[in-house]
Design an enzyme around this catalytic site. Structure first.
Site, PDB file in Angstrom:
ATOM      1  N   THR A 181       0.813  -1.220   0.000  1.00  0.00           N
ATOM      2  CA  THR A 181       0.000   0.000   0.000  1.00  0.00           C
ATOM      3  C   THR A 181       0.844   1.266   0.000  1.00  0.00           C
ATOM      4  OG1 THR A 181      -1.639  -1.254   1.238  1.00  0.00           O
ATOM      5  CG2 THR A 181      -1.898   1.135   1.236  1.00  0.00           C
ATOM      6  N   PRO A 225       0.360   5.841  -0.221  1.00  0.00           N
ATOM      7  CA  PRO A 225      -0.651   6.872   0.049  1.00  0.00           C
ATOM      8  C   PRO A 225      -1.666   6.977  -1.102  1.00  0.00           C
ATOM      9  CG  PRO A 225       1.522   7.673   0.660  1.00  0.00           C
ATOM     10  CD  PRO A 225       1.734   6.326   0.023  1.00  0.00           C
ATOM     11  N   SER A 275      -6.607  -0.150  -2.591  1.00  0.00           N
ATOM     12  CA  SER A 275      -7.378  -1.202  -3.271  1.00  0.00           C
ATOM     13  C   SER A 275      -6.848  -1.432  -4.679  1.00  0.00           C
ATOM     14  CB  SER A 275      -8.851  -0.798  -3.367  1.00  0.00           C
ATOM     15  OG  SER A 275      -9.388  -0.610  -2.086  1.00  0.00           O
ATOM     16  N   GLN A 328      -4.188 -17.452   0.473  1.00  0.00           N
ATOM     17  CA  GLN A 328      -3.727 -17.782   1.834  1.00  0.00           C
ATOM     18  C   GLN A 328      -3.806 -16.560   2.753  1.00  0.00           C
ATOM     19  OE1 GLN A 328      -0.910 -20.757   2.692  1.00  0.00           O
ATOM     20  NE2 GLN A 328       0.333 -19.464   3.992  1.00  0.00           N
ATOM     21  N   GLU A 329      -3.459 -15.389   2.205  1.00  0.00           N
ATOM     22  CA  GLU A 329      -3.527 -14.169   3.010  1.00  0.00           C
ATOM     23  C   GLU A 329      -4.969 -13.937   3.463  1.00  0.00           C
ATOM     24  OE1 GLU A 329      -1.832 -10.737   1.146  1.00  0.00           O
ATOM     25  OE2 GLU A 329      -2.550  -9.390   2.714  1.00  0.00           O
ATOM     26  N   ARG A 377     -23.552 -12.012  35.796  1.00  0.00           N
ATOM     27  CA  ARG A 377     -24.155 -10.687  36.001  1.00  0.00           C
ATOM     28  C   ARG A 377     -25.649 -10.806  36.339  1.00  0.00           C
ATOM     29  NH1 ARG A 377     -23.135  -5.574  37.460  1.00  0.00           N
ATOM     30  NH2 ARG A 377     -24.609  -4.136  36.498  1.00  0.00           N
TER      31      ARG A 377
HETATM   32  C1  FAD Z   1      -4.034  -1.742  10.407  1.00  0.00           C
HETATM   33  C2  FAD Z   1      -3.713  -1.910   8.960  1.00  0.00           C
HETATM   34  C3  FAD Z   1      -2.699  -2.772   8.576  1.00  0.00           C
HETATM   35  C4  FAD Z   1      -2.362  -2.896   7.226  1.00  0.00           C
HETATM   36  N1  FAD Z   1      -1.293  -3.685   6.870  1.00  0.00           N
HETATM   37  C5  FAD Z   1      -0.838  -3.628   5.594  1.00  0.00           C
HETATM   38  C6  FAD Z   1       0.386  -4.274   5.235  1.00  0.00           C
HETATM   39  O1  FAD Z   1       1.031  -4.946   6.054  1.00  0.00           O
HETATM   40  N2  FAD Z   1       0.833  -4.141   3.972  1.00  0.00           N
HETATM   41  C7  FAD Z   1       0.161  -3.417   3.034  1.00  0.00           C
HETATM   42  O2  FAD Z   1       0.632  -3.331   1.921  1.00  0.00           O
HETATM   43  N3  FAD Z   1      -1.010  -2.809   3.337  1.00  0.00           N
HETATM   44  C8  FAD Z   1      -1.517  -2.884   4.586  1.00  0.00           C
HETATM   45  N4  FAD Z   1      -2.689  -2.240   4.922  1.00  0.00           N
HETATM   46  C9  FAD Z   1      -3.406  -1.502   3.893  1.00  0.00           C
HETATM   47  C10 FAD Z   1      -4.730  -2.101   3.485  1.00  0.00           C
HETATM   48  O3  FAD Z   1      -4.544  -3.297   2.768  1.00  0.00           O
HETATM   49  C11 FAD Z   1      -5.498  -1.029   2.682  1.00  0.00           C
HETATM   50  O4  FAD Z   1      -5.877  -0.021   3.622  1.00  0.00           O
HETATM   51  C12 FAD Z   1      -6.701  -1.573   1.973  1.00  0.00           C
HETATM   52  O5  FAD Z   1      -6.335  -2.442   0.921  1.00  0.00           O
HETATM   53  C13 FAD Z   1      -7.608  -0.456   1.403  1.00  0.00           C
HETATM   54  O6  FAD Z   1      -6.871   0.484   0.687  1.00  0.00           O
HETATM   55  P1  FAD Z   1      -7.078   2.039   1.020  1.00  0.00           P
HETATM   56  O7  FAD Z   1      -6.903   2.222   2.477  1.00  0.00           O
HETATM   57  O8  FAD Z   1      -6.226   2.831   0.120  1.00  0.00           O
HETATM   58  O9  FAD Z   1      -8.604   2.321   0.691  1.00  0.00           O
HETATM   59  P2  FAD Z   1      -9.199   2.771  -0.725  1.00  0.00           P
HETATM   60  O10 FAD Z   1      -8.705   1.874  -1.781  1.00  0.00           O
HETATM   61  O11 FAD Z   1      -9.000   4.235  -0.872  1.00  0.00           O
HETATM   62  O12 FAD Z   1     -10.757   2.476  -0.484  1.00  0.00           O
HETATM   63  C14 FAD Z   1     -11.669   3.421   0.123  1.00  0.00           C
HETATM   64  C15 FAD Z   1     -13.072   2.809   0.044  1.00  0.00           C
HETATM   65  O13 FAD Z   1     -13.437   2.621  -1.329  1.00  0.00           O
HETATM   66  C16 FAD Z   1     -13.817   1.284  -1.543  1.00  0.00           C
HETATM   67  N5  FAD Z   1     -13.437   0.886  -2.897  1.00  0.00           N
HETATM   68  C17 FAD Z   1     -12.224   1.015  -3.498  1.00  0.00           C
HETATM   69  N6  FAD Z   1     -12.267   0.513  -4.742  1.00  0.00           N
HETATM   70  C18 FAD Z   1     -13.523   0.039  -4.930  1.00  0.00           C
HETATM   71  C19 FAD Z   1     -14.195  -0.602  -6.008  1.00  0.00           C
HETATM   72  N7  FAD Z   1     -13.566  -0.893  -7.145  1.00  0.00           N
HETATM   73  N8  FAD Z   1     -15.504  -0.933  -5.848  1.00  0.00           N
HETATM   74  C20 FAD Z   1     -16.151  -0.676  -4.682  1.00  0.00           C
HETATM   75  N9  FAD Z   1     -15.564  -0.072  -3.641  1.00  0.00           N
HETATM   76  C21 FAD Z   1     -14.279   0.277  -3.749  1.00  0.00           C
HETATM   77  C22 FAD Z   1     -13.068   0.473  -0.499  1.00  0.00           C
HETATM   78  O14 FAD Z   1     -13.694  -0.774  -0.258  1.00  0.00           O
HETATM   79  C23 FAD Z   1     -13.151   1.420   0.696  1.00  0.00           C
HETATM   80  O15 FAD Z   1     -14.388   1.250   1.336  1.00  0.00           O
HETATM   81  C24 FAD Z   1      -3.091  -2.164   6.253  1.00  0.00           C
HETATM   82  C25 FAD Z   1      -4.132  -1.323   6.632  1.00  0.00           C
HETATM   83  C26 FAD Z   1      -4.449  -1.189   7.970  1.00  0.00           C
HETATM   84  C27 FAD Z   1      -5.561  -0.248   8.339  1.00  0.00           C
END
Ligand code: FAD
Length: 389
Positions: A136, A138, A142, A253-254, A280
């Site tokens: 991931t 900034p 997704s 697996q993930e 309780r």
């Molecule tokens: C505590 C924590 C640990 C993590 N650990 C890791 C890690 O070890 N390594 C790593 O690489 N990442 C990690 N992540 C990142 C995580 O995998 C991402 O936050 C996640 O994949 C979502 O990406 P985003 O936050 O950019 O959300 P966005 O992609 O911006 O999504 C925002 C919203 O839009 C929705 N959305 C996006 N695209 C679509 C679509 N095509 N159709 C419908 N809805 C959609 C999403 O479901 C979400 O509700 C971690 C995140 C957290 C919070």
């Protein structure tokens, strides 16, 4: 407390018998004796310490499914499941060894050269190396095709530049699999996975340990790569451009592993809540004597049973090599949704005490929330399932 492993009263599946069952018992003891007494400290510090990782390694809890010739225990995903279930049942959910064991190490086993496997797996098994995977950014969550981190070839080195965020184990990890673009013009086909051993390089910086609402004890970080030079031999796979395919192959697996954490927490929440409502009193009787309490818990136990049976079947299929990505997506989405529901209802049955941090259900409520987000959001899981219709 009632044993969460027995709360549903189901027979054990074949894959959880014998040595896997013994590993579960050993891991549960380790978590209860070595980790639980220090867990509040880790929650407060917002990170574990290296000593706990080394102890887990010495106890045989790291790389349980890696071959013995690379320092592992020669097990399967069933062994990893036993360890993650022990973590969930004891309630030390922030210990990031699930990701280390069943996500990071398998990339090296499946795509690493013989030299890479010999170099990194034994140290991942002892805990000298702590693993992370940095996908991931900034601007790319997704939609991983939007990754911008660049790896440019420079003689027999890659020069990596870019930034990552939300990386689990990000403050402690010293072996990080970085998703990079080796050829930005080729989209997914220009994506490559490159290993960065952070102790060996210059230009690598850890950013903030991010302030989360739950899973406090698990360090989750920003990472910065400022022209970090690593040998080209740190590429995973025999040629550039395979990263996206490698990610897709490992995702089942993930995703299943997120389901493991979900079902384990569901069972613990039920065990804690059934104990609580028996103790309780309100209106002169135990809270469990209200029909609403019985009906609620009857519904939750039924759904938990359906979830456990589905999960057990997924593991059996995965061990046989037959867990398809669509079913793994179903397991991730459905079990993590159920986890959120069960923990919320269980908190409600605790009344005001459920909202107090001294009661474990309060922390479980905070910890459960992220399960629907990471590892691919549940919306993305439905997108993948939808494509199979
Ligand atoms: C505590 C924590 C640990 C993590 N650990 C890791 C890690 O070890 N390594 C790593 O690489 N990442 C990690 N992540 C990142 C995580 O995998 C991402 O936050 C996640 O994949 C979502 O990406 P985003 O936050 O950019 O959300 P966005 O992609 O911006 O999504 C925002 C919203 O839009 C929705 N959305 C996006 N695209 C679509 C679509 N095509 N159709 C419908 N809805 C959609 C999403 O479901 C979400 O509700 C971690 C995140 C957290 C919070």
């Amino acid at each position: 407390m009632t044993n969460p492993a027995e709360i549903l009263g189901l027979p054990k599946p074949a894959w959880a018998a014998d040595e896997v069952g013994m590993l579960y018992d050993m891991a549960s003891r380790f978590m209860a004796e070595e980790i639980a007494p220090r867990y509040d400290e880790f929650e407060k510090n917002e990170t574990f310490d290296r000593e706990s990782w080394l102890k887990a390694g010495a106890a045989g809890l790291l790389c349980a499914s890696m071959p013995a010739e690379y320092g592992g225990s020669g097990g399967t995903f069933a062994h990893e499941s036993a360890i993650i279930e022990a973590i969930g049942h004891v309630g030390v959910d922030g210990f990031g060894i699930g990701l280390h064991n069943s996500i990071v190490a398998p990339y090296i086993l499946h795509y690493g050269s013989e030299e890479q496997k010999q170099k990194w797996l034994p140290k991942l098994a002892t805990g000298e190396l702590i693993g992370a995977i940095a996908m991931t950014e900034p601007g790319a969550g997704s939609d991983l095709q939007g990754v911008k981190t660049r790896a440019e070839k420079d003689g027999n080195h890659y020069k990596i530049s870019g930034s990552k965020t939300f990386i689990t184990n990000g403050q402690l990890a010293n072996l990080i699999i970085v998703v990079t673009k080796t050829d930005p013009d080729k989209g997914a086909k220009g994506t490559s996975l490159i290993v960065v051993e952070t102790d060996e390089v210059e230009g690598f910086e850890r950013g903030r340990n991010l302030d989360k609402i739950g899973l406090k004890s698990n360090d989750t970080s920003e990472l910065f790569f400022n022209d970090v030079r690593v040998p080209t031999s740190n590429l995973l796979g025999d040629e550039e451009g395979k990263g996206f395919v490698q990610l897709m192959q490992q995702l089942p697996q993930e995703r299943l592993q997120i389901g493991t954490g979900a079902i384990a927490m569901i069972e613990r929440a039920l065990a804690l809540t059934i104990d609580y409502v028996k103790e309780r009193k309100a209106f002169g009787k135990a809270v469990i004597d209200f029909q609403n309490t019985q009906f609620k818990l009857a519904e939750l136990k039924t759904e938990a049973t359906i979830g456990r049976v589905f999960y057990n079947d997924c593991v059996a299929r995965h061990i046989d090599g037959g867990l398809d990505p669509v079913t793994a997506s179903m397991a991730k989405y459905w079990l993590s949704d159920l986890q959120g529901k069960v923990v919320d209802e269980c908190l409600q049955l605790h009344g005001g005490y459920g909202y107090m941090n001294e009661y474990p259900i309060a922390r479980m409520y905070r910890d459960a929330r992220v399960q629907r987000i990471y590892g691919g959001t549940n919306e993305i899981m439905k997108l993948l399932i939808g494509r199979s219709l």
